[in-house]
Motif scaffolding. Structure first.
Motif, PDB file in Angstrom:
ATOM      1  N   GLU A 111      19.976   4.021  -7.270  1.00 20.58           N
ATOM      2  CA  GLU A 111      20.245   4.779  -6.053  1.00 20.58           C
ATOM      3  C   GLU A 111      19.512   4.182  -4.857  1.00 20.58           C
ATOM      4  O   GLU A 111      20.051   4.119  -3.754  1.00 20.58           O
ATOM      5  CB  GLU A 111      19.843   6.252  -6.232  1.00 20.58           C
ATOM      6  N   GLN A 112      18.298   3.741  -5.093  1.00 19.87           N
ATOM      7  CA  GLN A 112      17.536   3.133  -3.995  1.00 19.87           C
ATOM      8  C   GLN A 112      18.152   1.799  -3.584  1.00 19.87           C
ATOM      9  O   GLN A 112      18.206   1.469  -2.393  1.00 19.87           O
ATOM     10  CB  GLN A 112      16.080   2.930  -4.409  1.00 19.87           C
ATOM     11  N   MET A 113      18.628   1.030  -4.557  1.00 23.13           N
ATOM     12  CA  MET A 113      19.276  -0.242  -4.234  1.00 23.13           C
ATOM     13  C   MET A 113      20.521  -0.015  -3.378  1.00 23.13           C
ATOM     14  O   MET A 113      20.750  -0.722  -2.388  1.00 23.13           O
ATOM     15  CB  MET A 113      19.641  -0.981  -5.519  1.00 23.13           C
ATOM     16  N   LEU A 114      21.330   0.977  -3.750  1.00 22.66           N
ATOM     17  CA  LEU A 114      22.544   1.255  -2.988  1.00 22.66           C
ATOM     18  C   LEU A 114      22.217   1.818  -1.605  1.00 22.66           C
ATOM     19  O   LEU A 114      22.899   1.496  -0.626  1.00 22.66           O
ATOM     20  CB  LEU A 114      23.439   2.215  -3.768  1.00 22.66           C
ATOM     21  N   ASP A 115      21.166   2.621  -1.520  1.00 24.30           N
ATOM     22  CA  ASP A 115      20.737   3.117  -0.206  1.00 24.30           C
ATOM     23  C   ASP A 115      20.306   1.951   0.680  1.00 24.30           C
ATOM     24  O   ASP A 115      20.613   1.925   1.884  1.00 24.30           O
ATOM     25  CB  ASP A 115      19.574   4.109  -0.365  1.00 24.30           C
ATOM     26  N   ASP A 116      19.588   1.004   0.099  1.00 23.81           N
ATOM     27  CA  ASP A 116      19.143  -0.156   0.875  1.00 23.81           C
ATOM     28  C   ASP A 116      20.317  -1.026   1.310  1.00 23.81           C
ATOM     29  O   ASP A 116      20.267  -1.679   2.362  1.00 23.81           O
ATOM     30  CB  ASP A 116      18.153  -0.992   0.052  1.00 23.81           C
ATOM     31  N   LEU A 117      21.387  -1.042   0.502  1.00 27.26           N
ATOM     32  CA  LEU A 117      22.578  -1.796   0.889  1.00 27.26           C
ATOM     33  C   LEU A 117      23.247  -1.167   2.103  1.00 27.26           C
ATOM     34  O   LEU A 117      23.477  -1.830   3.116  1.00 27.26           O
ATOM     35  CB  LEU A 117      23.563  -1.866  -0.280  1.00 27.26           C
ATOM     36  N   VAL A 118      23.566   0.125   2.012  1.00 21.32           N
ATOM     37  CA  VAL A 118      24.335   0.753   3.088  1.00 21.32           C
ATOM     38  C   VAL A 118      23.513   0.926   4.359  1.00 21.32           C
ATOM     39  O   VAL A 118      24.077   1.034   5.460  1.00 21.32           O
ATOM     40  CB  VAL A 118      24.927   2.111   2.639  1.00 21.32           C
ATOM     41  N   VAL A 301      32.580   0.500   5.022  1.00 21.97           N
ATOM     42  CA  VAL A 301      33.407   0.829   3.863  1.00 21.97           C
ATOM     43  C   VAL A 301      32.533   1.316   2.711  1.00 21.97           C
ATOM     44  O   VAL A 301      32.826   2.324   2.061  1.00 21.97           O
ATOM     45  CB  VAL A 301      34.243  -0.397   3.426  1.00 21.97           C
ATOM     46  N   ARG A 302      31.423   0.588   2.457  1.00 18.30           N
ATOM     47  CA  ARG A 302      30.533   0.999   1.377  1.00 18.30           C
ATOM     48  C   ARG A 302      29.866   2.344   1.670  1.00 18.30           C
ATOM     49  O   ARG A 302      29.685   3.168   0.777  1.00 18.30           O
ATOM     50  CB  ARG A 302      29.447  -0.059   1.159  1.00 18.30           C
ATOM     51  N   ARG A 303      29.526   2.563   2.932  1.00 20.02           N
ATOM     52  CA  ARG A 303      28.894   3.837   3.307  1.00 20.02           C
ATOM     53  C   ARG A 303      29.855   4.993   3.072  1.00 20.02           C
ATOM     54  O   ARG A 303      29.467   6.044   2.547  1.00 20.02           O
ATOM     55  CB  ARG A 303      28.467   3.768   4.772  1.00 20.02           C
ATOM     56  N   GLU A 306      30.107   5.668  -0.640  1.00 21.31           N
ATOM     57  CA  GLU A 306      28.933   6.383  -1.130  1.00 21.31           C
ATOM     58  C   GLU A 306      29.010   7.859  -0.774  1.00 21.31           C
ATOM     59  O   GLU A 306      28.694   8.737  -1.584  1.00 21.31           O
ATOM     60  CB  GLU A 306      27.661   5.763  -0.548  1.00 21.31           C
ATOM     61  N   GLU A 307      29.432   8.157   0.431  1.00 22.25           N
ATOM     62  CA  GLU A 307      29.511   9.553   0.874  1.00 22.25           C
ATOM     63  C   GLU A 307      30.586  10.313   0.104  1.00 22.25           C
ATOM     64  O   GLU A 307      30.372  11.452  -0.317  1.00 22.25           O
ATOM     65  CB  GLU A 307      29.791   9.596   2.379  1.00 22.25           C
ATOM     66  N   ARG A 308      31.733   9.687  -0.092  1.00 22.73           N
ATOM     67  CA  ARG A 308      32.826  10.364  -0.799  1.00 22.73           C
ATOM     68  C   ARG A 308      32.533  10.553  -2.280  1.00 22.73           C
ATOM     69  O   ARG A 308      33.043  11.476  -2.910  1.00 22.73           O
ATOM     70  CB  ARG A 308      34.126   9.565  -0.625  1.00 22.73           C
ATOM     71  N   GLY A 309      31.713   9.671  -2.839  1.00 26.44           N
ATOM     72  CA  GLY A 309      31.403   9.785  -4.255  1.00 26.44           C
ATOM     73  C   GLY A 309      30.155  10.579  -4.563  1.00 26.44           C
ATOM     74  O   GLY A 309      29.803  10.739  -5.736  1.00 26.44           O
ATOM     75  N   ARG A 310      29.509  11.102  -3.516  1.00 25.63           N
ATOM     76  CA  ARG A 310      28.251  11.817  -3.741  1.00 25.63           C
ATOM     77  C   ARG A 310      28.443  13.031  -4.640  1.00 25.63           C
ATOM     78  O   ARG A 310      27.608  13.327  -5.492  1.00 25.63           O
ATOM     79  CB  ARG A 310      27.638  12.229  -2.396  1.00 25.63           C
ATOM     80  N   TRP A 311      29.548  13.747  -4.478  1.00 19.25           N
ATOM     81  CA  TRP A 311      29.752  14.971  -5.259  1.00 19.25           C
ATOM     82  C   TRP A 311      29.907  14.645  -6.756  1.00 19.25           C
ATOM     83  O   TRP A 311      29.477  15.420  -7.612  1.00 19.25           O
ATOM     84  CB  TRP A 311      30.977  15.735  -4.755  1.00 19.25           C
ATOM     85  N   VAL A 312      30.490  13.469  -7.043  1.00 21.26           N
ATOM     86  CA  VAL A 312      30.653  13.070  -8.440  1.00 21.26           C
ATOM     87  C   VAL A 312      29.279  12.790  -9.059  1.00 21.26           C
ATOM     88  O   VAL A 312      28.965  13.251 -10.165  1.00 21.26           O
ATOM     89  CB  VAL A 312      31.550  11.825  -8.553  1.00 21.26           C
TER      90      VAL A 312
END
Length: 328
Positions: A111-118, A301-303, A306-312
């Motif tokens: 999760e931290q890696m993906l946060d650092d990406l976006v 696009v990645r952001r 991430e936002e749309r998939g947060r609920w999953v």
């Protein structure tokens, strides 16, 4: 720098001065013997830090790299090519998952890696910040960008960190199919109409500069290469990988009747090395630091994803609720 002999040269001031010298010596001896370092083994903090940086950037590049090709899935010529490109893009995202898993063994949560990406904090390959205007651009990526990736990944699969090497073994096997798919697409254009040949030549002209950047800055300017090669995280230098790519693929491009937009490109028969116009490294720095043609678009696009998939993710991580017996 480790030069392939039986002993390591004295370490320069690289951030390991405070490590336990006995443990450091044992660690380097293991690497010298060709042993794999595993997550539970002792390792210098700098080794851990450099591996996280390298594997994380590789994972980010797989995800972002799927975007320029992904835009061509619905426009690929013919149903079979649509299916093939869809499978390729799915593979690339799967590669990212393998790499994030490998990086997590070093202590950084996914999760931290993906946060650092976006957020733009973490980097990814410069070449995926350029637009794919035509189908030929997608073909260039599938053939030559993937070829460059294989040059890099086959070398690093022989490295010292076990989880990364095992991930690269799987990735390289799949990338070889991607390369064959891309080569087939390029041959189709090369043997097609004059318009198709012109489209492919235009793609080569657009992408050659970014392709020369792909392997990173020259060895003399590379910040990380010395320590990465000493500890066998990186198994060949940027310049060596670039020369290997040119050796393997320039003749193939010429065989298809295409030209390369560099009048100085030639092989020095005495040294065995390719000579070429020095790439624009200022452009490379701008793109890597977020000022490329498509940096903002690709991260947006990645952001959004991430936002749309947060609920999953939230649902998957929620505590298990008490099982309720269905009504009869």
């Amino acid at each position: 720098m480790y030069g392939g002999g039986n002993t390591f040269e004295p370490m320069k001031a690289t951030g390991v001065e405070n490590e336990d010298p006995v443990k450091l010596a044992e660690f380097e001896a293991r690497i010298e013997r060709g042993e794999k370092i595993e997550p539970h083994d002792w390792m210098p903090q700098l080794y851990r830090k450099q591996l996280i940086r390298m594997i994380e950037q590789h994972a980010h590049s797989e995800i972002i790299g799927a975007l320029p090709e992904g835009t061509w899935i619905t426009r690929a010529p013919g149903f079979k090519r649509k299916l093939a490109l869809m499978a390729k893009v799915q593979d690339e995202v799967g590669h990212a998952q393998l790499l994030y898993s490998a990086a997590e063994t070093l202590g950084k949560p996914r999760e931290q890696m993906l946060d650092d990406l976006v957020s733009g904090k973490s980097k990814y390959s410069n070449i995926f910040n350029y637009p794919a205007f035509t189908w030929a651009d997608s073909c260039f990526i599938s053939w030559l960008v993937d070829a460059g990736a294989i040059v890099n990944q086959l070398a690093n699969a022989r490295g010292s960190y076990g989880p990364y090497c095992r991930a690269l073994d799987r990735i390289c096997a799949e990338e070889s199919f991607h390369l064959k798919y891309g080569h087939h697409c390029v041959i189709h254009l090369a043997t097609g109409t004059e318009k198709q040949r012109e489209m492919m030549q235009a793609a080569i002209n657009r992408w050659w500069g970014p392709m020369m950047h792909f392997f990173g800055p020259p060895d003399k300017a590379s910040v990380h290469s010395e320590i990465l090669m000493r500890w066998k995280v990186k198994m060949s230098s940027n310049d060596d990988q670039r020369n290997q790519f040119l050796d393997m693929y320039v003749p193939k491009i010429w065989e298809l009747g295409f030209t390369i937009p560099d009048p100085n490109l030639k092989k020095n028969t005495e040294t065995g090395k390719w000579e070429y116009t020095e790439p624009d490294w200022e452009e490379f720095k701008r793109v890597i630091n977020g000022d490329g043609p498509c940096n903002a678009e690709r991260l947006a696009v990645r952001r959004t994803a991430e936002e749309r998939g947060r609920w999953v993710r939230k649902a998957l991580l929620a505590p298990k609720t008490e099982y309720v017996t269905p009504l009869a």
